[in-house]
Write a protein that holds these residues in place. Structure first.
Motif, short mmCIF file in Angstrom:
data_model
loop_
_atom_site.label_atom_id
_atom_site.label_comp_id
_atom_site.label_asym_id
_atom_site.label_seq_id
_atom_site.Cartn_x
_atom_site.Cartn_y
_atom_site.Cartn_z
N SER A 9 0.83 -1.19 0.00
CA SER A 9 0.00 0.00 0.00
C SER A 9 0.87 1.25 0.00
O SER A 9 1.73 1.40 0.86
CB SER A 9 -0.89 0.02 1.24
OG SER A 9 -1.73 -1.11 1.27
N VAL A 11 1.38 4.23 1.31
CA VAL A 11 0.83 5.05 2.37
C VAL A 11 1.94 5.75 3.12
O VAL A 11 3.10 5.36 3.09
CB VAL A 11 0.01 4.20 3.38
CG1 VAL A 11 -1.13 3.52 2.68
CG2 VAL A 11 0.89 3.19 4.07
N PRO A 16 -1.97 5.92 12.22
CA PRO A 16 -3.26 6.61 12.14
C PRO A 16 -3.61 7.27 13.46
O PRO A 16 -3.36 6.70 14.53
CB PRO A 16 -4.24 5.49 11.80
CG PRO A 16 -3.60 4.25 12.29
CD PRO A 16 -2.12 4.47 12.13
N GLU A 31 -10.85 6.17 6.05
CA GLU A 31 -10.31 6.45 7.37
C GLU A 31 -11.42 6.72 8.39
O GLU A 31 -11.38 6.24 9.53
CB GLU A 31 -9.34 7.63 7.33
CG GLU A 31 -8.69 7.96 8.65
CD GLU A 31 -7.95 6.79 9.27
OE1 GLU A 31 -7.87 6.74 10.52
OE2 GLU A 31 -7.45 5.91 8.54
N GLY A 167 -4.40 2.69 3.44
CA GLY A 167 -3.80 3.29 4.63
C GLY A 167 -2.98 2.35 5.47
O GLY A 167 -2.61 2.68 6.59
N ARG A 180 2.38 -0.43 13.01
CA ARG A 180 2.10 -0.91 11.65
C ARG A 180 2.45 -2.38 11.49
O ARG A 180 3.45 -2.86 12.04
CB ARG A 180 2.86 -0.09 10.61
CG ARG A 180 2.40 -0.40 9.19
CD ARG A 180 2.88 0.60 8.19
NE ARG A 180 2.32 0.28 6.89
CZ ARG A 180 2.61 0.93 5.79
NH1 ARG A 180 3.44 1.94 5.84
NH2 ARG A 180 2.06 0.59 4.65
N GLU A 262 -3.67 -5.09 3.39
CA GLU A 262 -3.00 -3.82 3.67
C GLU A 262 -1.65 -4.01 4.35
O GLU A 262 -0.82 -3.10 4.36
CB GLU A 262 -3.90 -2.93 4.51
CG GLU A 262 -5.08 -2.34 3.76
CD GLU A 262 -4.65 -1.35 2.67
OE1 GLU A 262 -3.64 -0.66 2.88
OE2 GLU A 262 -5.32 -1.28 1.63
#
Length: 312
Positions: A9, A11, A16, A31, A167, A180, A262
């Motif tokens: 992805s 991003v 976030p 989101e 994301g 992540r 993702e």
């Protein structure tokens, strides 16, 4: 064929930032929908955690707490029903105009043109029933049948997995900072640790056993955790290298498959209006072994559906 979810992805690597979701928020960006999914999954997870010792105390299950669904070995508990009711109640508050498809309460079979929430109030009900610490609440938002946001709440682990399309995939331990997720870099299918699950009907189980018999000598090992949503998040977290399972319904994979994709996995899912009885396969694998793993499943006939028993 494999889904069109990206292997990686593009991003921003920053975490976030959660903000308070507001009732009636009509924004359809992934989101915003992710934040709602996280809020709802965590709330329902707290209910599930609180209710288990109340319903399944030291003397066993309360009267009428457990019923059977597709077979005698496929249970649903009163807590499944309560948790889905809570999810629907919250979604009506946050997104009153959206459709909801839930494992226990049903909903639109065909994906609508707008947002559809796909909900599994307890994924891993047998684990929940027996007190095994692997069950989750899964909440996903789909647009035109494609998951764009989702959250999987590991109830006992107090761990939230979440993703918004484009994301990245993230995990939060006990409500803490987001970290992540990334799949493993394994590149030899013989070294792949593979998660899987089984259906409830005897004929499907027999065929799944044949697939496992052919697969086991050709991979590192197999794991059967008992929750497809958590299996898919384990692919995302690098705790297993691949997952496959026949006969998942949308509520089983809608959030977890997005989290896996993702995080960099190559993902194949059934059609968004399929059901367990169709027996379609769900696959998620680290990109370094995805092609070889797919070829191995194909050789074993495991990319074909394993339909539900014709008569029960």
């Amino acid at each position: 064929m494999w889904s069109d979810w990206p292997v990686t992805s593009p991003v921003d690597p920053s975490s976030p930032a959660d903000r308070t979701v507001t009732p009636g928020d009509t924004a359809d960006d992934p989101e915003t929908l992710r934040r709602i999914a996280v809020e709802v999954a965590r709330d329902a997870g707290r209910l599930v955690a609180r209710r288990r010792p109340e319903v399944f105390g030291p003397r066993g299950a309360a009267a009428d707490a457990v019923q059977s669904k597709s077979t005698r070995t496929d249970p649903v508990t009163v807590v499944d029903t309560e948790a889905e009711h809570r999810v629907r109640e919250l979604l009506r508050t946050y997104r009153p105009d959206d459709d909801v498809l839930g494992e226990e309460g049903g909903g639109a079979v065909r994906a609508p043109s707008g947002v559809r929430w796909v909900v599994d109030p307890i994924d891993g009900t047998v684990n929940f029933l027996y007190g095994l610490p692997a069950y989750a609440v899964s909440v996903a938002a789909q647009v035109n049948g494609t998951s764009v946001a989702g959250a999987v709440e590991d109830v006992v682990g107090r761990r939230t997995y979440a993703a918004a399309r484009g994301g990245g995939a993230w995990v939060s331990e006990d409500g803490g900072d987001w970290v992540r997720l990334s799949v493993t870099d394994v590149d030899d299918v013989s070294m792949a640790l593979v998660a899987t699950g089984f259906g409830y009907g005897a004929a499907r189980r027999r065929r799944q056993g044949e697939v496992v018999s052919g697969l086991l000598p050709r991979v590192r090992d197999l794991r059967r955790v008992g929750s497809a949503a958590l299996d898919l998040c384990m692919v995302a977290a690098g705790q297993v290298d691949a997952h496959f399972e026949h006969g998942l319904s949308p509520w089983d994979w809608a959030a977890g498959a997005l989290v896996a994709a993702e995080a960099g996995a190559v993902v194949r899912t059934p059609s968004p209006h399929s059901r367990s009885s169709d027996g379609e396969v769900t696959v998620a694998a680290s990109p370094g072994v995805a092609a070889a793993f797919s070829a191995l499943l194909d050789e074993l006939g495991a990319l074909d559906p394993i339909a539900e028993d014709p008569a029960r």
